[in-house]
Design a protein around this motif. Structure first.
Motif, PDB file in Angstrom:
ATOM      1  N   LEU A  34       0.863  -1.186   0.000  1.00  0.00           N
ATOM      2  CA  LEU A  34       0.000   0.000   0.000  1.00  0.00           C
ATOM      3  C   LEU A  34       0.895   1.231   0.000  1.00  0.00           C
ATOM      4  O   LEU A  34       1.586   1.500   0.989  1.00  0.00           O
ATOM      5  CB  LEU A  34      -0.883  -0.048   1.250  1.00  0.00           C
ATOM      6  CG  LEU A  34      -1.846   1.108   1.514  1.00  0.00           C
ATOM      7  CD1 LEU A  34      -2.834   1.304   0.375  1.00  0.00           C
ATOM      8  CD2 LEU A  34      -2.606   0.870   2.824  1.00  0.00           C
ATOM      9  N   CYS A  35       0.934   1.942  -1.131  1.00  0.00           N
ATOM     10  CA  CYS A  35       1.845   3.076  -1.285  1.00  0.00           C
ATOM     11  C   CYS A  35       1.098   4.318  -1.756  1.00  0.00           C
ATOM     12  O   CYS A  35      -0.053   4.247  -2.181  1.00  0.00           O
ATOM     13  CB  CYS A  35       2.926   2.762  -2.322  1.00  0.00           C
ATOM     14  SG  CYS A  35       4.036   1.453  -1.852  1.00  0.00           S
ATOM     15  N   LYS A  42      -3.719   6.510   3.019  1.00  0.00           N
ATOM     16  CA  LYS A  42      -3.533   5.049   2.964  1.00  0.00           C
ATOM     17  C   LYS A  42      -4.023   4.357   4.240  1.00  0.00           C
ATOM     18  O   LYS A  42      -4.801   3.405   4.191  1.00  0.00           O
ATOM     19  CB  LYS A  42      -2.038   4.722   2.740  1.00  0.00           C
ATOM     20  CG  LYS A  42      -1.472   5.295   1.471  1.00  0.00           C
ATOM     21  CD  LYS A  42       0.009   5.024   1.323  1.00  0.00           C
ATOM     22  CE  LYS A  42       0.891   5.755   2.318  1.00  0.00           C
ATOM     23  NZ  LYS A  42       0.850   7.243   2.204  1.00  0.00           N
ATOM     24  N   THR A  43      -3.536   4.841   5.377  1.00  0.00           N
ATOM     25  CA  THR A  43      -3.873   4.172   6.638  1.00  0.00           C
ATOM     26  C   THR A  43      -5.367   4.303   6.930  1.00  0.00           C
ATOM     27  O   THR A  43      -6.002   3.363   7.425  1.00  0.00           O
ATOM     28  CB  THR A  43      -3.005   4.739   7.782  1.00  0.00           C
ATOM     29  OG1 THR A  43      -1.630   4.606   7.408  1.00  0.00           O
ATOM     30  CG2 THR A  43      -3.239   3.989   9.080  1.00  0.00           C
ATOM     31  N   LEU A  46      -7.248   1.776   5.008  1.00  0.00           N
ATOM     32  CA  LEU A  46      -7.067   0.447   5.591  1.00  0.00           C
ATOM     33  C   LEU A  46      -7.957   0.263   6.820  1.00  0.00           C
ATOM     34  O   LEU A  46      -8.571  -0.797   6.999  1.00  0.00           O
ATOM     35  CB  LEU A  46      -5.595   0.299   5.977  1.00  0.00           C
ATOM     36  CG  LEU A  46      -5.022  -1.096   5.966  1.00  0.00           C
ATOM     37  CD1 LEU A  46      -5.318  -1.806   4.667  1.00  0.00           C
ATOM     38  CD2 LEU A  46      -3.522  -1.027   6.201  1.00  0.00           C
ATOM     39  N   THR A  66      -5.898   8.766  12.393  1.00  0.00           N
ATOM     40  CA  THR A  66      -4.635   8.077  12.094  1.00  0.00           C
ATOM     41  C   THR A  66      -3.461   8.984  12.434  1.00  0.00           C
ATOM     42  O   THR A  66      -3.615  10.200  12.511  1.00  0.00           O
ATOM     43  CB  THR A  66      -4.534   7.758  10.588  1.00  0.00           C
ATOM     44  OG1 THR A  66      -4.689   8.989   9.868  1.00  0.00           O
ATOM     45  CG2 THR A  66      -5.578   6.770  10.140  1.00  0.00           C
ATOM     46  N   THR A  69       2.294   7.246   9.247  1.00  0.00           N
ATOM     47  CA  THR A  69       3.001   5.970   9.416  1.00  0.00           C
ATOM     48  C   THR A  69       4.510   6.229   9.415  1.00  0.00           C
ATOM     49  O   THR A  69       5.008   7.016   8.615  1.00  0.00           O
ATOM     50  CB  THR A  69       2.625   5.021   8.254  1.00  0.00           C
ATOM     51  OG1 THR A  69       1.206   4.937   8.203  1.00  0.00           O
ATOM     52  CG2 THR A  69       3.223   3.638   8.435  1.00  0.00           C
ATOM     53  N   VAL A  89      -1.202  -6.745   4.483  1.00  0.00           N
ATOM     54  CA  VAL A  89      -0.944  -5.454   3.821  1.00  0.00           C
ATOM     55  C   VAL A  89       0.286  -4.772   4.422  1.00  0.00           C
ATOM     56  O   VAL A  89       0.343  -4.536   5.639  1.00  0.00           O
ATOM     57  CB  VAL A  89      -2.163  -4.510   3.993  1.00  0.00           C
ATOM     58  CG1 VAL A  89      -1.945  -3.216   3.210  1.00  0.00           C
ATOM     59  CG2 VAL A  89      -3.458  -5.185   3.542  1.00  0.00           C
ATOM     60  N   TRP A  90       1.218  -4.441   3.556  1.00  0.00           N
ATOM     61  CA  TRP A  90       2.358  -3.621   3.973  1.00  0.00           C
ATOM     62  C   TRP A  90       1.960  -2.160   3.752  1.00  0.00           C
ATOM     63  O   TRP A  90       1.921  -1.696   2.612  1.00  0.00           O
ATOM     64  CB  TRP A  90       3.605  -3.964   3.155  1.00  0.00           C
ATOM     65  CG  TRP A  90       4.124  -5.342   3.424  1.00  0.00           C
ATOM     66  CD1 TRP A  90       3.979  -6.451   2.643  1.00  0.00           C
ATOM     67  CD2 TRP A  90       4.872  -5.764   4.581  1.00  0.00           C
ATOM     68  NE1 TRP A  90       4.579  -7.542   3.228  1.00  0.00           N
ATOM     69  CE2 TRP A  90       5.143  -7.153   4.414  1.00  0.00           C
ATOM     70  CE3 TRP A  90       5.339  -5.119   5.728  1.00  0.00           C
ATOM     71  CZ2 TRP A  90       5.859  -7.888   5.372  1.00  0.00           C
ATOM     72  CZ3 TRP A  90       6.056  -5.859   6.672  1.00  0.00           C
ATOM     73  CH2 TRP A  90       6.312  -7.228   6.487  1.00  0.00           C
ATOM     74  N   ASP A  91       1.608  -1.492   4.837  1.00  0.00           N
ATOM     75  CA  ASP A  91       1.176  -0.084   4.779  1.00  0.00           C
ATOM     76  C   ASP A  91       2.428   0.779   4.905  1.00  0.00           C
ATOM     77  O   ASP A  91       2.991   0.929   5.989  1.00  0.00           O
ATOM     78  CB  ASP A  91       0.182   0.166   5.929  1.00  0.00           C
ATOM     79  CG  ASP A  91      -0.265   1.618   6.009  1.00  0.00           C
ATOM     80  OD1 ASP A  91      -0.033   2.379   5.051  1.00  0.00           O
ATOM     81  OD2 ASP A  91      -0.874   1.985   7.047  1.00  0.00           O
TER      82      ASP A  91
END
Ligand code: GTP
Ligand code: MG
Length: 232
Positions: A34-35, A42-43, A46, A66, A69, A89-91
């Protein structure tokens, strides 16, 4: 468990056997990256996906709060709908100093979600260049992974307000066509399955549809890897 097996073998009906198949079927795992630039949402998306999938959101919009990140965060979500999927998921952080991490994490994922803030027209070129750099990574090129491009913060996009006038703060936002053009989506689609979708992490617009598409795109590309469409 013993009872389940015994009762099924006694009756032996097809529906019993389907229940058993479903019971023992392994939940597929979808590992994704997730970019997108910092502050693109993004976060928040999610968080919305998580709450959507556990059916905890009613008619009210839930306030998601949020923090930026730092580096990267791994989030695992068990989707409990009829097509069960476990999302890993790689956030990634979108801050400039962490963007070089995107490439490191791109090697072992099956799909990419890229988030663009439609209200951030000033940085659309930066966002496009960062995506292109990621797609130029040899392992990403080779895998031809599907890409879901969220045009996020759609709740703030170009719409007439209730009185029929145009809100000037919203009139600067990017349309889906602007984004398709800026990111060269036609050209990207020669190498990747790609979907551009309006979304909002605050209202949940597009989130279920987008992830549903991505799950299916990953499933089909595992069966038949994406091949470039011949153009003469
Ligand atoms: N109006 C609106 N605001 C949003 C939306 N999504 C996120 N935001 C807000 O945008 C800000 C940044 O959201 P994050 O989800 O933290 O952004 P991020 O992309 O994860 O940022 P980094 O982790 O720094 O890369 C927060 O204040 C969110 O509340 C959206 O769809 N609509
Ligand atoms: Mg974040």
């Amino acid at each position: 468990m013993g009872n389940l097996m015994n009762s099924s073998s006694r009756s032996g009906s097809p529906s019993d056997s389907n229940t058993l198949k479903r019971f023992f079927k392994k939940t597929p795992i979808r590992t994704i990256l997730l970019c997108g630039l910092n502050h693109s949402g993004k976060t928040t998306l999610l968080c919305n996906l998580t709450s959507d999938l556990i059916d905890s959101v009613g008619d009210d919009v839930e306030q998601v709060s949020t923090c930026p990140t730092v580096g990267v965060s791994l989030v695992e979500i068990n989707q409990r709908t009829s097509n069960r999927v476990k999302w890993r998921v790689w956030d990634m952080s979108g801050q400039g100093r962490f963007r070089n991490l995107w490439g490191y994490y791109s090697g072992h994922v099956q799909g990419l979600v890229y988030v663009v803030d439609v209200t951030d027209s000033d940085r659309i070129g930066v966002s496009r260049d960062e995506l292109q750099m990621l797609l130029d990574q040899p392992r990403v090129k080779e895998s031809r992974m599907p890409i879901l491009l969220f045009a996020n913060k759609a709740d703030m996009s170009n719409m007439d307000d209730e009185r029929g006038g145009v809100d000037q703060t919203k009139s600067k936002s990017l349309s889906l066509d602007n984004i398709r053009l800026a990111f060269g989506v036609d050209s990207l689609s020669q190498h990747h399955k790609i979907k551009v979708l309006s979304s909002s992490g605050l209202t949940g617009t597009g989130v279920a549809e987008g992830f549903g598409w991505l799950s299916e795109a990953i499933r089909t590309s595992e069966k038949a890897p994406f091949r470039r469409v011949a153009t003469n």
